[in-house]
Design an enzyme around this catalytic site. Structure first.
Site, mmCIF file in Angstrom:
data_model
loop_
_atom_site.group_PDB
_atom_site.id
_atom_site.type_symbol
_atom_site.label_atom_id
_atom_site.label_comp_id
_atom_site.label_asym_id
_atom_site.label_seq_id
_atom_site.Cartn_x
_atom_site.Cartn_y
_atom_site.Cartn_z
ATOM 1 N N CYS A 136 -8.425 -2.731 1.706
ATOM 2 C CA CYS A 136 -8.884 -2.454 0.268
ATOM 3 C C CYS A 136 -8.795 -3.907 -0.370
ATOM 4 O O CYS A 136 -7.534 -4.228 -0.917
ATOM 5 C CB CYS A 136 -8.027 -1.295 -0.300
ATOM 6 S SG CYS A 136 -8.508 -1.061 -2.144
ATOM 7 N N CYS A 139 -7.528 -3.283 -4.021
ATOM 8 C CA CYS A 139 -5.799 -3.164 -4.014
ATOM 9 C C CYS A 139 -5.239 -4.496 -3.624
ATOM 10 O O CYS A 139 -3.965 -4.702 -4.462
ATOM 11 C CB CYS A 139 -5.484 -1.958 -2.934
ATOM 12 S SG CYS A 139 -6.465 -0.784 -2.951
ATOM 13 N N ASP A 140 -5.389 -5.302 -2.836
ATOM 14 C CA ASP A 140 -4.697 -6.177 -2.327
ATOM 15 C C ASP A 140 -5.252 -7.527 -2.343
ATOM 16 O O ASP A 140 -4.407 -8.530 -2.171
ATOM 17 C CB ASP A 140 -4.540 -5.954 -0.910
ATOM 18 C CG ASP A 140 -3.891 -4.570 -0.561
ATOM 19 O OD1 ASP A 140 -2.917 -4.200 -1.295
ATOM 20 O OD2 ASP A 140 -4.008 -3.991 0.685
#
Ligand code: NDP
Length: 316
Positions: A136, A139-140
């Site tokens: 992701c 997300c990261d």
């Protein structure tokens, strides 16, 4: 094996499952919801959600899931930890086995088990998951600010995530296993026009390098078989998603990728009394808001199904 009878059983705890629970609980269906293997679903892996209407300042994914859970609980949803491991939809009422040890007989079942990211399947990828290996970018990606990263995949997701990473990272190596991309032309053009994205065609991953965290990737050109190493501190895999439907195979109609087929404009599956909502039946939109919307549809369809069935039973 313990047994129990439930009026409305919801399997899954992403935005689709919780929204179905809110509607089902408010309609007096006494829903029981099993959270599954990833309570809260994919939004638990997300940072800020900025496109869910009603949050002008954005909201953190895990916070949103806590709020949805609290809202479902407030109206009386019985929320439980547990995984549906087997079903039998061959007769009504339907049977669902939880954790191989608890048999539920349900008048209606709402499936909201979502989809999970696919992985390459390398040992090194598994070893370094959460330590530089991610599925992701949104997300990261932030953890690799001004650093070099690698992304694998050539579909719209990979193109979108590569463009996202290019805004944060110093350089993005995009590994494409063929000499063409599956992504839409507009998305392809976007990645091709970003100066800090380098596309490596005909390229596959041999190994993700690093002991404690990702330090690089060994790649192989599948035309020449030449091996090279790239420096990278982040390794992103964007090769598609797998719907979590294996336990329903043989009962529910699915497409060739395993997504549950619902009757257009509804949450009805091919089995009366079994409904599907969220990413488990949607490979196209895959948004929190569309999942929530389809969760609402599933609960309304279940409510109408149960009401019609009660009328039919009372006349029998
Ligand atoms: P797709 O299935 O479309 O693409 C997967 C990609 O990963 C393909 O390029 C495939 O390569 C590659 N791949 C698969 N397995 C491997 C492997 N083992 N090693 C290397 N590469 C691999 O998945 P997406 O998640 O990209 O998209 C899913 C759906 O969602 C699509 O319909 C897409 O259009 C849609 N979507 C739309 C967006 C938008 O419009 N903004 C954004 C994101 C998704 P190959 O081509 O060689 O098979």
């Amino acid at each position: 094996m313990t047994t129990e009878k439930v009026h409305c059983l919801i399997i899954g705890s992403g935005p689709a499952g919780y929204t179905a629970a809110i509607y089902a609980a408010r309609a007096g269906l006494n829903p029981v919801l099993y959270q599954g293997i990833e309570p809260g679903g994919q939004l638990m892996l997300t940072t800020e959600v900025e496109n869910f209407p009603g949050y002008p300042q954005g909201i953190m994914g895990p916070q949103m899931m806590q709020d949805l859970q609290a809202q479902a609980k407030r109206f009386g949803t019985d929320i439980r930890i547990g995984l549906a491991t087997k079903v039998d939809f061959s007769a009504t009422p339907h049977k669902v086995i939880i954790d191989d040890s608890h048999e539920i007989t349900a008048d209606s079942v709402i499936i909201a088990t979502g989809a999970s990211a696919k992985w390459l399947g390398l040992d090194s990828e598994k070893k370094l998951q959460g330590r530089g290996v991610s599925s992701c970018a949104v997300c990261d990606g932030f953890f690799y600010k001004n650093q070099e990263v690698v992304i694998v995949g050539a579909g719209d997701s990979a193109a979108e995530e590569a463009s996202y990473l290019a805004k944060i990272c110093s350089k993005v190596h995009m590994l494409v296993r063929k000499d063409e991309m599956r992504a839409s032309v507009i998305m392809q053009n976007r990645v091709k026009n970003l100066p800090n994205i380098q596309i490596h065609w005909n390229t596959e991953v041999e190994e993700v390098l690093g002991e404690e965290e990702v330090t690089g990737v060994r790649i192989r050109n599948n035309k020449t078989q030449a091996l090279t190493e790239l420096n990278a501190s982040g390794f992103f895999v964007a090769i598609g998603h797998q719907p979590n439907t294996h336990i329903f195979k043989g009962f529910l109609d699915m497409d060739e990728q395993g997504y549950i087929l619902t009757k257009p404009g509804s949450a009805h599956t091919n089995i009366p009394g079994v409904f599907a909502c969220g990413d488990v039946q949607d490979k196209n939109y895959r948004q929190a808001i569309t999942a929530a919307g389809s969760g609402c549809m599933a609960a309304l369809d279940a409510e109408r199904y149960l009401a019609a069935r009660e009328v039919a039973l009372s006349h029998a």
